[in-house]
Scaffold this active site. Sequence first.
Site, PDB file in Angstrom:
ATOM      1  N   GLU A  26       5.090   9.960  -4.548  1.00 11.38           N
ATOM      2  CA  GLU A  26       4.447   8.624  -4.727  1.00 11.38           C
ATOM      3  C   GLU A  26       4.614   7.844  -5.918  1.00 11.38           C
ATOM      4  O   GLU A  26       4.871   6.609  -6.109  1.00 11.38           O
ATOM      5  CB  GLU A  26       2.833   8.617  -4.329  1.00 11.38           C
ATOM      6  CG  GLU A  26       2.500   8.976  -3.144  1.00 11.38           C
ATOM      7  CD  GLU A  26       0.919   9.197  -2.918  1.00 11.38           C
ATOM      8  OE1 GLU A  26       0.295   9.072  -4.076  1.00 11.38           O
ATOM      9  OE2 GLU A  26       0.569   9.282  -1.734  1.00 11.38           O
ATOM     10  N   ASP A  73      -2.651   0.786   8.423  1.00 15.47           N
ATOM     11  CA  ASP A  73      -1.201   1.561   8.182  1.00 15.47           C
ATOM     12  C   ASP A  73      -0.164   1.475   9.056  1.00 15.47           C
ATOM     13  O   ASP A  73       0.606   2.080   9.406  1.00 15.47           O
ATOM     14  CB  ASP A  73      -1.459   3.073   8.320  1.00 15.47           C
ATOM     15  CG  ASP A  73      -2.434   3.693   7.127  1.00 15.47           C
ATOM     16  OD1 ASP A  73      -2.412   2.997   6.018  1.00 15.47           O
ATOM     17  OD2 ASP A  73      -3.216   4.788   7.281  1.00 15.47           O
ATOM     18  N   ASN A  96       0.730  -1.334   0.033  1.00 15.23           N
ATOM     19  CA  ASN A  96       0.068  -0.083   0.054  1.00 15.23           C
ATOM     20  C   ASN A  96       0.842   1.359  -0.041  1.00 15.23           C
ATOM     21  O   ASN A  96       2.125   1.319   0.336  1.00 15.23           O
ATOM     22  CB  ASN A  96      -1.080  -0.018   1.137  1.00 15.23           C
ATOM     23  CG  ASN A  96      -1.971   1.259   1.211  1.00 15.23           C
ATOM     24  OD1 ASN A  96      -2.653   1.607   0.033  1.00 15.23           O
ATOM     25  ND2 ASN A  96      -2.200   1.772   2.316  1.00 15.23           N
ATOM     26  N   HIS A 129       0.857   5.269   1.305  1.00 17.49           N
ATOM     27  CA  HIS A 129       0.310   6.305   2.182  1.00 17.49           C
ATOM     28  C   HIS A 129       0.795   7.600   1.947  1.00 17.49           C
ATOM     29  O   HIS A 129       2.161   7.914   1.757  1.00 17.49           O
ATOM     30  CB  HIS A 129       0.493   5.815   3.699  1.00 17.49           C
ATOM     31  CG  HIS A 129      -0.433   6.785   4.566  1.00 17.49           C
ATOM     32  ND1 HIS A 129      -1.812   6.549   4.580  1.00 17.49           N
ATOM     33  CD2 HIS A 129       0.011   7.643   5.256  1.00 17.49           C
ATOM     34  CE1 HIS A 129      -2.087   7.440   5.614  1.00 17.49           C
ATOM     35  NE2 HIS A 129      -0.971   8.209   5.941  1.00 17.49           N
TER      36      HIS A 129
END
Length: 105
Positions: free
Chosen positions: A75, A46, A3, A5
């Site tokens: 990102e 998270d 993932n 964040h």
Amino acid sequence: MLNIHPALLPAFGGAGMYGGKVHAAVLASGVRVSGATVHFVTDAYDRGPILAQAPVAVRADDTPARLAARVLAAEHEVFPDAVAALVAGRVVWREDGVPVMLAPR
């Protein structure tokens, strides 16, 4: 599963911390650096092991939207690098369970 964040975890993560909410919280806190975090997904929101991070300076005139744009650019760099490292077998796990990306050969 990985993932991404939009902040430097473990800060500014957890349930409800996504998108503009993250960037607003970063600006309200007064920190000088934010960024992007690539982490493994676990059952704790998270809180999975961090694979890679890319710092982004927080500027005095930032708005959540301005900061978000710079974090998104980070990102777009760090996530493909992390995926490539994982696919190429360049991720090793330390004895304490922390993943480390090895440099390409």
